[in-house]
Design a protein around this motif. Structure first.
Motif, PDB file in Angstrom:
ATOM      1  N   ASP A  69      -7.400  -9.601 -40.983  1.00  0.00           N
ATOM      2  CA  ASP A  69      -7.601  -8.196 -40.614  1.00  0.00           C
ATOM      3  C   ASP A  69      -8.425  -8.016 -39.341  1.00  0.00           C
ATOM      4  OD1 ASP A  69      -6.570  -5.828 -41.463  1.00  0.00           O
ATOM      5  OD2 ASP A  69      -8.207  -5.343 -42.823  1.00  0.00           O
ATOM      6  N   GLU A  70      -8.462  -9.042 -38.498  1.00  0.00           N
ATOM      7  CA  GLU A  70      -9.257  -8.955 -37.277  1.00  0.00           C
ATOM      8  C   GLU A  70      -8.716  -7.925 -36.274  1.00  0.00           C
ATOM      9  OE1 GLU A  70     -11.152 -13.461 -37.402  1.00  0.00           O
ATOM     10  OE2 GLU A  70      -9.486 -13.051 -36.056  1.00  0.00           O
ATOM     11  N   PRO A  71      -7.390  -7.795 -36.088  1.00  0.00           N
ATOM     12  CA  PRO A  71      -6.924  -6.763 -35.149  1.00  0.00           C
ATOM     13  C   PRO A  71      -7.332  -5.352 -35.581  1.00  0.00           C
ATOM     14  CG  PRO A  71      -5.170  -8.327 -35.573  1.00  0.00           C
ATOM     15  CD  PRO A  71      -6.277  -8.621 -36.547  1.00  0.00           C
ATOM     16  N   ARG A  72      -7.275  -5.069 -36.863  1.00  0.00           N
ATOM     17  CA  ARG A  72      -7.673  -3.748 -37.365  1.00  0.00           C
ATOM     18  C   ARG A  72      -9.154  -3.502 -37.102  1.00  0.00           C
ATOM     19  NH1 ARG A  72     -10.263  -1.556 -41.401  1.00  0.00           N
ATOM     20  NH2 ARG A  72     -10.596  -3.581 -42.353  1.00  0.00           N
ATOM     21  N   LEU A  73      -9.982  -4.509 -37.370  1.00  0.00           N
ATOM     22  CA  LEU A  73     -11.417  -4.364 -37.125  1.00  0.00           C
ATOM     23  C   LEU A  73     -11.688  -4.165 -35.632  1.00  0.00           C
ATOM     24  CD1 LEU A  73     -14.290  -4.281 -38.203  1.00  0.00           C
ATOM     25  CD2 LEU A  73     -14.321  -6.793 -38.121  1.00  0.00           C
ATOM     26  N   ALA A  74     -10.965  -4.889 -34.770  1.00  0.00           N
ATOM     27  CA  ALA A  74     -11.126  -4.705 -33.323  1.00  0.00           C
ATOM     28  C   ALA A  74     -10.748  -3.283 -32.919  1.00  0.00           C
ATOM     29  CB  ALA A  74     -10.278  -5.720 -32.561  1.00  0.00           C
ATOM     30  N   ALA A  75      -9.682  -2.756 -33.511  1.00  0.00           N
ATOM     31  CA  ALA A  75      -9.273  -1.376 -33.208  1.00  0.00           C
ATOM     32  C   ALA A  75     -10.351  -0.384 -33.624  1.00  0.00           C
ATOM     33  CB  ALA A  75      -7.956  -1.048 -33.907  1.00  0.00           C
ATOM     34  N   LEU A  76     -10.996  -0.632 -34.746  1.00  0.00           N
ATOM     35  CA  LEU A  76     -12.054   0.266 -35.207  1.00  0.00           C
ATOM     36  C   LEU A  76     -13.289   0.175 -34.318  1.00  0.00           C
ATOM     37  CD1 LEU A  76     -11.734  -0.146 -39.074  1.00  0.00           C
ATOM     38  CD2 LEU A  76     -10.776   1.644 -37.610  1.00  0.00           C
ATOM     39  N   VAL A  77     -13.587  -1.025 -33.821  1.00  0.00           N
ATOM     40  CA  VAL A  77     -14.701  -1.182 -32.881  1.00  0.00           C
ATOM     41  C   VAL A  77     -14.389  -0.407 -31.602  1.00  0.00           C
ATOM     42  CG1 VAL A  77     -15.969  -2.817 -31.421  1.00  0.00           C
ATOM     43  CG2 VAL A  77     -15.470  -3.390 -33.819  1.00  0.00           C
ATOM     44  N   MET A  78     -13.167  -0.531 -31.122  1.00  0.00           N
ATOM     45  CA  MET A  78     -12.769   0.168 -29.905  1.00  0.00           C
ATOM     46  C   MET A  78     -12.840   1.682 -30.096  1.00  0.00           C
ATOM     47  SD  MET A  78      -9.692  -2.420 -28.875  1.00  0.00           S
ATOM     48  CE  MET A  78      -9.350  -1.913 -27.202  1.00  0.00           C
ATOM     49  N   THR A  79     -12.468   2.134 -31.273  1.00  0.00           N
ATOM     50  CA  THR A  79     -12.564   3.561 -31.602  1.00  0.00           C
ATOM     51  C   THR A  79     -14.025   4.012 -31.562  1.00  0.00           C
ATOM     52  OG1 THR A  79     -10.595   3.496 -32.987  1.00  0.00           O
ATOM     53  CG2 THR A  79     -12.159   5.276 -33.409  1.00  0.00           C
ATOM     54  N   ALA A  80     -14.901   3.198 -32.148  1.00  0.00           N
ATOM     55  CA  ALA A  80     -16.319   3.555 -32.239  1.00  0.00           C
ATOM     56  C   ALA A  80     -16.979   3.694 -30.872  1.00  0.00           C
ATOM     57  CB  ALA A  80     -17.066   2.516 -33.077  1.00  0.00           C
ATOM     58  N   VAL A  81     -16.471   2.967 -29.875  1.00  0.00           N
ATOM     59  CA  VAL A  81     -17.084   3.053 -28.540  1.00  0.00           C
ATOM     60  C   VAL A  81     -16.306   3.976 -27.608  1.00  0.00           C
ATOM     61  CG1 VAL A  81     -18.250   0.831 -28.733  1.00  0.00           C
ATOM     62  CG2 VAL A  81     -15.984   0.949 -27.658  1.00  0.00           C
ATOM     63  N   GLY A  82     -15.299   4.654 -28.128  1.00  0.00           N
ATOM     64  CA  GLY A  82     -14.632   5.692 -27.360  1.00  0.00           C
ATOM     65  C   GLY A  82     -13.397   5.283 -26.590  1.00  0.00           C
ATOM     66  N   ILE A  83     -12.788   4.165 -26.929  1.00  0.00           N
ATOM     67  CA  ILE A  83     -11.555   3.742 -26.268  1.00  0.00           C
ATOM     68  C   ILE A  83     -10.380   4.420 -26.971  1.00  0.00           C
ATOM     69  CG2 ILE A  83     -10.088   1.765 -25.688  1.00  0.00           C
ATOM     70  CD1 ILE A  83     -12.724   0.094 -25.675  1.00  0.00           C
ATOM     71  N   GLY A  84      -9.446   4.946 -26.199  1.00  0.00           N
ATOM     72  CA  GLY A  84      -8.336   5.722 -26.727  1.00  0.00           C
ATOM     73  C   GLY A  84      -7.308   4.917 -27.505  1.00  0.00           C
ATOM     74  N   ILE A  85      -6.458   5.640 -28.233  1.00  0.00           N
ATOM     75  CA  ILE A  85      -5.447   5.017 -29.094  1.00  0.00           C
ATOM     76  C   ILE A  85      -4.477   4.159 -28.291  1.00  0.00           C
ATOM     77  CG2 ILE A  85      -3.443   5.510 -30.564  1.00  0.00           C
ATOM     78  CD1 ILE A  85      -5.012   7.877 -31.697  1.00  0.00           C
ATOM     79  N   GLU A  86      -3.901   4.699 -27.234  1.00  0.00           N
ATOM     80  CA  GLU A  86      -2.889   3.947 -26.478  1.00  0.00           C
ATOM     81  C   GLU A  86      -3.497   2.739 -25.773  1.00  0.00           C
ATOM     82  OE1 GLU A  86       0.356   4.177 -26.792  1.00  0.00           O
ATOM     83  OE2 GLU A  86      -0.049   5.791 -28.217  1.00  0.00           O
ATOM     84  N   GLU A  87      -4.700   2.894 -25.245  1.00  0.00           N
ATOM     85  CA  GLU A  87      -5.374   1.774 -24.595  1.00  0.00           C
ATOM     86  C   GLU A  87      -5.688   0.684 -25.618  1.00  0.00           C
ATOM     87  OE1 GLU A  87      -8.664   1.376 -21.055  1.00  0.00           O
ATOM     88  OE2 GLU A  87      -8.775   3.102 -22.375  1.00  0.00           O
TER      89      GLU A  87
END
Length: 111
Positions: A69-87
């Motif tokens: 589940d590392e890609p999902r966790l990376a996506a959540l980290v990116m969300t937490a710091v303000g990186i957009g969905i498409e990026e």
């Protein structure tokens, strides 16, 4: 609406990391979201350093293990710091809809 509000968060010239993200912050965010103790680099089979590097748009993308589940966790980290969905989707090699599902699941307490 001001121009700054229309453009969103300021970006750096290295990658596209939000300016507000400091060195080491991504690993701390990964630990917090994974429920890992302070100082952990692995937690419940997940490589938190790889997750943090995946979320760092200025760094080379490390190999992430989907079974852990590392890609999902990376996506959540990116969300937490303000990186957009498409990026986020582009960085992780997935679709925007998948990133949206991961975000929705995390919002429902399934992080």
């Amino acid at each position: 609406m001001s121009l700054a509000e229309q453009q969103g968060p300021a970006r750096t010239f290295t990658g596209a990391m939000p300016v507000t993200v400091r060195p080491g912050e991504l690993l701390a965010v990964a630990r917090r979201l994974a429920g890992a103790p302070e100082g952990a680099t692995w937690w419940r089979g997940r490589d938190l350093v790889a997750v943090a590097r995946a979320a760092d748009l200025a760094a080379p993308l490390p190999a992430l293990d989907p079974e852990r589940d590392e890609p999902r966790l990376a996506a959540l980290v990116m969300t937490a710091v303000g990186i957009g969905i498409e990026e986020t989707a582009t960085r992780l090699g997935t679709h925007g809809r998948q990133v949206s599902r991961w975000r929705e699941a995390a919002g429902d307490g399934r992080a």
